[in-house]
Design a protein around this motif. Sequence first.
Motif, PDB file in Angstrom:
ATOM      1  N   ASN A  81      36.357  64.761  65.537  1.00  0.00           N
ATOM      2  CA  ASN A  81      37.635  65.453  65.475  1.00  0.00           C
ATOM      3  C   ASN A  81      38.687  64.545  66.135  1.00  0.00           C
ATOM      4  OD1 ASN A  81      39.705  67.221  65.334  1.00  0.00           O
ATOM      5  ND2 ASN A  81      38.774  68.811  66.604  1.00  0.00           N
ATOM      6  N   VAL A  82      39.560  63.927  65.349  1.00  0.00           N
ATOM      7  CA  VAL A  82      40.524  62.954  65.869  1.00  0.00           C
ATOM      8  C   VAL A  82      41.875  63.573  66.215  1.00  0.00           C
ATOM      9  CG1 VAL A  82      39.471  60.993  64.708  1.00  0.00           C
ATOM     10  CG2 VAL A  82      41.245  62.296  63.546  1.00  0.00           C
ATOM     11  N   THR A  83      42.062  64.844  65.981  1.00  0.00           N
ATOM     12  CA  THR A  83      43.348  65.483  66.261  1.00  0.00           C
ATOM     13  C   THR A  83      43.729  65.387  67.743  1.00  0.00           C
ATOM     14  OG1 THR A  83      43.007  66.960  64.401  1.00  0.00           O
ATOM     15  CG2 THR A  83      44.681  67.590  65.989  1.00  0.00           C
ATOM     16  N   PRO A  84      42.833  65.683  68.691  1.00  0.00           N
ATOM     17  CA  PRO A  84      43.235  65.525  70.098  1.00  0.00           C
ATOM     18  C   PRO A  84      43.544  64.079  70.463  1.00  0.00           C
ATOM     19  CG  PRO A  84      41.239  66.846  69.931  1.00  0.00           C
ATOM     20  CD  PRO A  84      41.520  66.312  68.579  1.00  0.00           C
ATOM     21  N   PHE A  85      42.824  63.138  69.873  1.00  0.00           N
ATOM     22  CA  PHE A  85      43.082  61.723  70.133  1.00  0.00           C
ATOM     23  C   PHE A  85      44.484  61.333  69.667  1.00  0.00           C
ATOM     24  CE2 PHE A  85      42.834  57.279  68.641  1.00  0.00           C
ATOM     25  CZ  PHE A  85      42.593  56.669  69.860  1.00  0.00           C
ATOM     26  N   ILE A  86      44.877  61.794  68.501  1.00  0.00           N
ATOM     27  CA  ILE A  86      46.214  61.495  67.967  1.00  0.00           C
ATOM     28  C   ILE A  86      47.279  62.143  68.846  1.00  0.00           C
ATOM     29  CG2 ILE A  86      47.759  61.878  66.020  1.00  0.00           C
ATOM     30  CD1 ILE A  86      45.300  61.586  64.207  1.00  0.00           C
ATOM     31  N   ASP A  87      47.035  63.358  69.292  1.00  0.00           N
ATOM     32  CA  ASP A  87      48.002  64.026  70.165  1.00  0.00           C
ATOM     33  C   ASP A  87      48.202  63.265  71.464  1.00  0.00           C
ATOM     34  OD1 ASP A  87      48.270  65.991  68.272  1.00  0.00           O
ATOM     35  OD2 ASP A  87      46.956  67.434  69.279  1.00  0.00           O
ATOM     36  N   VAL A  88      47.125  62.813  72.069  1.00  0.00           N
ATOM     37  CA  VAL A  88      47.225  62.054  73.318  1.00  0.00           C
ATOM     38  C   VAL A  88      47.963  60.743  73.082  1.00  0.00           C
ATOM     39  CG1 VAL A  88      45.857  60.792  75.029  1.00  0.00           C
ATOM     40  CG2 VAL A  88      45.211  63.111  74.387  1.00  0.00           C
ATOM     41  N   MET A  89      47.694  60.062  71.991  1.00  0.00           N
ATOM     42  CA  MET A  89      48.365  58.789  71.703  1.00  0.00           C
ATOM     43  C   MET A  89      49.862  58.992  71.478  1.00  0.00           C
ATOM     44  SD  MET A  89      46.169  56.938  72.355  1.00  0.00           S
ATOM     45  CE  MET A  89      46.028  55.274  72.087  1.00  0.00           C
ATOM     46  N   LEU A  90      50.248  60.058  70.798  1.00  0.00           N
ATOM     47  CA  LEU A  90      51.676  60.315  70.585  1.00  0.00           C
ATOM     48  C   LEU A  90      52.383  60.632  71.907  1.00  0.00           C
ATOM     49  CD1 LEU A  90      51.623  62.344  67.261  1.00  0.00           C
ATOM     50  CD2 LEU A  90      52.428  60.020  67.621  1.00  0.00           C
ATOM     51  N   VAL A  91      51.733  61.389  72.778  1.00  0.00           N
ATOM     52  CA  VAL A  91      52.335  61.676  74.084  1.00  0.00           C
ATOM     53  C   VAL A  91      52.491  60.394  74.893  1.00  0.00           C
ATOM     54  CG1 VAL A  91      51.921  62.824  76.287  1.00  0.00           C
ATOM     55  CG2 VAL A  91      51.601  64.073  74.165  1.00  0.00           C
ATOM     56  N   LEU A  92      51.482  59.533  74.889  1.00  0.00           N
ATOM     57  CA  LEU A  92      51.583  58.260  75.604  1.00  0.00           C
ATOM     58  C   LEU A  92      52.681  57.375  75.019  1.00  0.00           C
ATOM     59  CD1 LEU A  92      47.845  57.388  76.250  1.00  0.00           C
ATOM     60  CD2 LEU A  92      49.565  58.067  77.914  1.00  0.00           C
ATOM     61  N   ILE A 116      55.438  58.352  73.552  1.00  0.00           N
ATOM     62  CA  ILE A 116      56.735  58.892  73.975  1.00  0.00           C
ATOM     63  C   ILE A 116      56.987  58.555  75.447  1.00  0.00           C
ATOM     64  CG2 ILE A 116      57.966  61.050  74.417  1.00  0.00           C
ATOM     65  CD1 ILE A 116      56.630  62.122  71.844  1.00  0.00           C
ATOM     66  N   ILE A 117      55.969  58.656  76.285  1.00  0.00           N
ATOM     67  CA  ILE A 117      56.137  58.336  77.701  1.00  0.00           C
ATOM     68  C   ILE A 117      56.546  56.876  77.873  1.00  0.00           C
ATOM     69  CG2 ILE A 117      54.871  58.012  79.866  1.00  0.00           C
ATOM     70  CD1 ILE A 117      53.333  60.580  79.144  1.00  0.00           C
ATOM     71  N   PHE A 118      55.896  55.965  77.164  1.00  0.00           N
ATOM     72  CA  PHE A 118      56.248  54.553  77.288  1.00  0.00           C
ATOM     73  C   PHE A 118      57.617  54.250  76.697  1.00  0.00           C
ATOM     74  CE2 PHE A 118      51.583  53.885  77.777  1.00  0.00           C
ATOM     75  CZ  PHE A 118      51.650  53.353  79.057  1.00  0.00           C
ATOM     76  N   MET A 119      58.001  54.934  75.628  1.00  0.00           N
ATOM     77  CA  MET A 119      59.330  54.707  75.042  1.00  0.00           C
ATOM     78  C   MET A 119      60.426  55.149  76.004  1.00  0.00           C
ATOM     79  SD  MET A 119      58.663  55.757  71.072  1.00  0.00           S
ATOM     80  CE  MET A 119      60.378  55.952  70.734  1.00  0.00           C
ATOM     81  N   VAL A 120      60.184  56.206  76.760  1.00  0.00           N
ATOM     82  CA  VAL A 120      61.179  56.687  77.713  1.00  0.00           C
ATOM     83  C   VAL A 120      61.167  55.832  78.980  1.00  0.00           C
ATOM     84  CG1 VAL A 120      61.778  58.633  79.211  1.00  0.00           C
ATOM     85  CG2 VAL A 120      61.177  59.033  76.828  1.00  0.00           C
ATOM     86  N   ALA A 121      59.997  55.404  79.419  1.00  0.00           N
ATOM     87  CA  ALA A 121      59.882  54.687  80.683  1.00  0.00           C
ATOM     88  C   ALA A 121      60.270  53.214  80.584  1.00  0.00           C
ATOM     89  CB  ALA A 121      58.454  54.801  81.208  1.00  0.00           C
ATOM     90  N   ALA A 122      60.146  52.605  79.429  1.00  0.00           N
ATOM     91  CA  ALA A 122      60.420  51.169  79.300  1.00  0.00           C
ATOM     92  C   ALA A 122      61.867  50.805  79.650  1.00  0.00           C
ATOM     93  CB  ALA A 122      60.051  50.691  77.904  1.00  0.00           C
ATOM     94  N   PRO A 123      62.884  51.506  79.156  1.00  0.00           N
ATOM     95  CA  PRO A 123      64.248  51.123  79.547  1.00  0.00           C
ATOM     96  C   PRO A 123      64.531  51.366  81.027  1.00  0.00           C
ATOM     97  CG  PRO A 123      64.294  52.455  77.566  1.00  0.00           C
ATOM     98  CD  PRO A 123      62.890  52.492  78.081  1.00  0.00           C
ATOM     99  N   LEU A 124      63.836  52.282  81.648  1.00  0.00           N
ATOM    100  CA  LEU A 124      64.075  52.577  83.058  1.00  0.00           C
ATOM    101  C   LEU A 124      63.441  51.544  83.977  1.00  0.00           C
ATOM    102  CD1 LEU A 124      63.438  56.422  82.959  1.00  0.00           C
ATOM    103  CD2 LEU A 124      65.623  55.232  82.875  1.00  0.00           C
TER     104      LEU A 124
END
Length: 146
Positions: free
Chosen positions: A23-34, A36-44
């Motif tokens: 079941n890869v759905t939880p894996f995809i969800d975790v990757m999308l959250v990560l 988004i976190i890196f996209m927000v944190a990189a400019p900061l």
Amino acid sequence: MAAKIAGRRGGGDDDMVEAHEINVTPFIDVMLVLLIIFMVAAPLATVDVGVDLPASTAEPQQRPDKPVFVSLKPDLSLALGEDIVPRDALVPALDAATGGNKDERIFLRADKAVSYGDLMAAMNLLRDAGYLKVALVGLDGHAAQP
């Protein structure tokens, strides 16, 4: 782990058969959250970097025939060309100097003693007046002293 129920509808054989699919759905969800976190944190990540800017060694651009200079003096007074202009009269004086052409480049020069906040206030004054092409004037890098 997922399971399939095998057997008849009548309920005779109740053995559970394992499903061999991931079941890869939880894996995809975790990757999308990560992501988004890196996209927000990189400019900061560059906010706390100390800046000691060197003088520019770039080749000077060709100057227009009649450049419009706005100077910010150490006492925070503004000058258009060689004439001192009050802040509230800068916009009409710029309109007269540029002939109302808001696309003309304005050359802004400021004294070393002027703080960055005061320089930004002068740039905001020009931007609010509609002059978006502002060039900052500095010393040539070869003539600058450390």
